[in-house]
Design a protein around this motif. Sequence first.
Motif, PDB file in Angstrom:
ATOM      1  N   ALA A   1     -37.145  33.871  -8.240  1.00 49.10           N
ATOM      2  CA  ALA A   1     -37.953  32.549  -8.739  1.00 49.10           C
ATOM      3  C   ALA A   1     -37.699  31.591  -7.774  1.00 49.10           C
ATOM      4  N   MET A   2     -36.456  31.215  -7.334  1.00 47.02           N
ATOM      5  CA  MET A   2     -36.312  30.109  -6.433  1.00 47.02           C
ATOM      6  C   MET A   2     -37.262  30.231  -5.095  1.00 47.02           C
ATOM      7  N   PRO A   3     -37.541  31.219  -4.390  1.00 51.64           N
ATOM      8  CA  PRO A   3     -38.535  31.039  -3.269  1.00 51.64           C
ATOM      9  C   PRO A   3     -39.930  30.620  -3.798  1.00 51.64           C
ATOM     10  N   MET A   4     -40.383  30.720  -5.053  1.00 46.44           N
ATOM     11  CA  MET A   4     -41.575  30.356  -5.510  1.00 46.44           C
ATOM     12  C   MET A   4     -41.799  28.940  -5.611  1.00 46.44           C
ATOM     13  N   PHE A   5     -40.715  28.179  -5.891  1.00 45.38           N
ATOM     14  CA  PHE A   5     -40.602  26.845  -5.894  1.00 45.38           C
ATOM     15  C   PHE A   5     -40.496  26.294  -4.629  1.00 45.38           C
ATOM     16  N   THR A   6     -39.939  26.931  -3.736  1.00 52.53           N
ATOM     17  CA  THR A   6     -39.520  26.594  -2.315  1.00 52.53           C
ATOM     18  C   THR A   6     -41.146  26.675  -1.506  1.00 52.53           C
ATOM     19  N   ALA A   7     -41.819  27.547  -1.847  1.00 53.51           N
ATOM     20  CA  ALA A   7     -43.235  27.918  -1.144  1.00 53.51           C
ATOM     21  C   ALA A   7     -43.975  26.875  -1.755  1.00 53.51           C
ATOM     22  N   ALA A   8     -43.949  26.237  -3.048  1.00 55.75           N
ATOM     23  CA  ALA A   8     -44.928  25.127  -3.501  1.00 55.75           C
ATOM     24  C   ALA A   8     -44.536  23.972  -3.011  1.00 55.75           C
ATOM     25  N   LEU A   9     -43.177  23.644  -2.882  1.00 56.42           N
ATOM     26  CA  LEU A   9     -42.681  22.622  -2.126  1.00 56.42           C
ATOM     27  C   LEU A   9     -43.405  22.381  -0.641  1.00 56.42           C
ATOM     28  N   CYS A  10     -43.106  23.351   0.357  1.00 52.52           N
ATOM     29  CA  CYS A  10     -43.634  23.611   1.666  1.00 52.52           C
ATOM     30  C   CYS A  10     -45.111  23.558   1.682  1.00 52.52           C
TER      31      CYS A  10
END
Length: 446
Positions: A322-331
């Motif tokens: 889950a967390m990498p999806m949020f990180t990808a959106a931010l990047c």
Amino acid sequence: MSSLTHPSASDSVDEIEKSTIRKTIMMLVPLMLAMYVVAYIDRQNISFAKLQMVSSLGWSESAFGLGASLFFIGYLLFSVPGNLILSKVGAKRWFALSLCAWGIITIALAFTQSLTMFYSLRFILGLAEASFYPGLIFYSTQWFPTKYRPRIVGFLVTASMFANMIGAPLNGSLLSMHGIMGYEGWQWLFLVTGLLALVLVLPVLFFFPGTPEQSNFLSAEQKKWLIGRLEAERREQADKSVDTLFKSLTDKRVLALALVYGFICFGAYGISYWMPTIVKSFGVSDMANGFLNMIPWALVMLLLRWLTKNPDRTNNPFINVAMPMFTAALCLVGSVYFFSQPAISFAFICGVVLSVFAIQPCFWNMAKFLSGASAAAGLAAINSLANLGGFFAQNTIPLVRDQMQSASAPMIYLAIVMLVGGLCTVMIIKWLQRKDAPSSATTVTN
């Protein structure tokens, strides 16, 4: 005193386990990786071919995007049947046939003259490759205990990164062959990448091992340990509510995991498909574009090597999925905000790639309730339904570009999708944990 001179039974078992896994990895993984590298280069070539093919044949971005995405419709339709055939005829024969088929189809793409021909070949290519990746996942469940499977999937994802890393300059170089022997650069791209698949057919037929029972590279003791361990895990982890083909295809957990993996595929194919175009907009040449596209894939290889080396690092789905999806959106948002500063924007794009592709080795552990024959269908169903994410990514991203007339608009769109994907994933993980809790309690009681 004797304890100092004679190894304990547990030490002996540990040594058998280590030697068996080490030897199995050595005998299976290299050819698996070689096949997956070629498969991923074949999937990547379409994003580079677009740089010349659209203008050469007079097509629009959205028309080309539709053709590129038809691959995933063929993939969806044949993934489950193909994996079931693989489980019946064996990996060696089925993988060899798949390599032969997609090599010939890719070569045929070099002679595309119309949208109808392009659409047909892309659809058939999806059929040819449909059972390859889920087949490798299923094959790994027949050889490796659960705790080692993230490492094997990590190897496969690393292979895809390596394919992207070498495929980027390879595709850039092939595009630069424009005019040689009367062929355009995009034609050379399809010709060479198609031949790569055909080259592997004979090695697969002659050197790919069969099942553990049929292996000749394990000792009798190692074979006994591996078969016993795999059988024990099947009895312990298998869920009888998905012990048939129909049940595995209609189980709500399978459908939920397909949705999660669909968001992952959307992000993976979205960034892979659009990244060469974004880098090209920085004003670089085709060759420089290829070499710059190597960087994020090399970084992911390093990350995956660290992540999968210790099985404990891949256990938490909230952190690993889950967390990498949020990180990808931010990047993705960062890459657009700093679009006028190419170096910073590209650094954020690298962050997107790192986030999205770090998920995959950890994701498949969430499907360990599938086992035996139902696993072939269930894993293929998850993979094939999820690859609709790739279909929508390659269809809608060019459409957003055409409608907004902006190279950065697709990145904002992709960021929104990944944010929604992260939220859905959190809810699905919590639901799966609640659903799994009663069966875990029953196992402890028994």
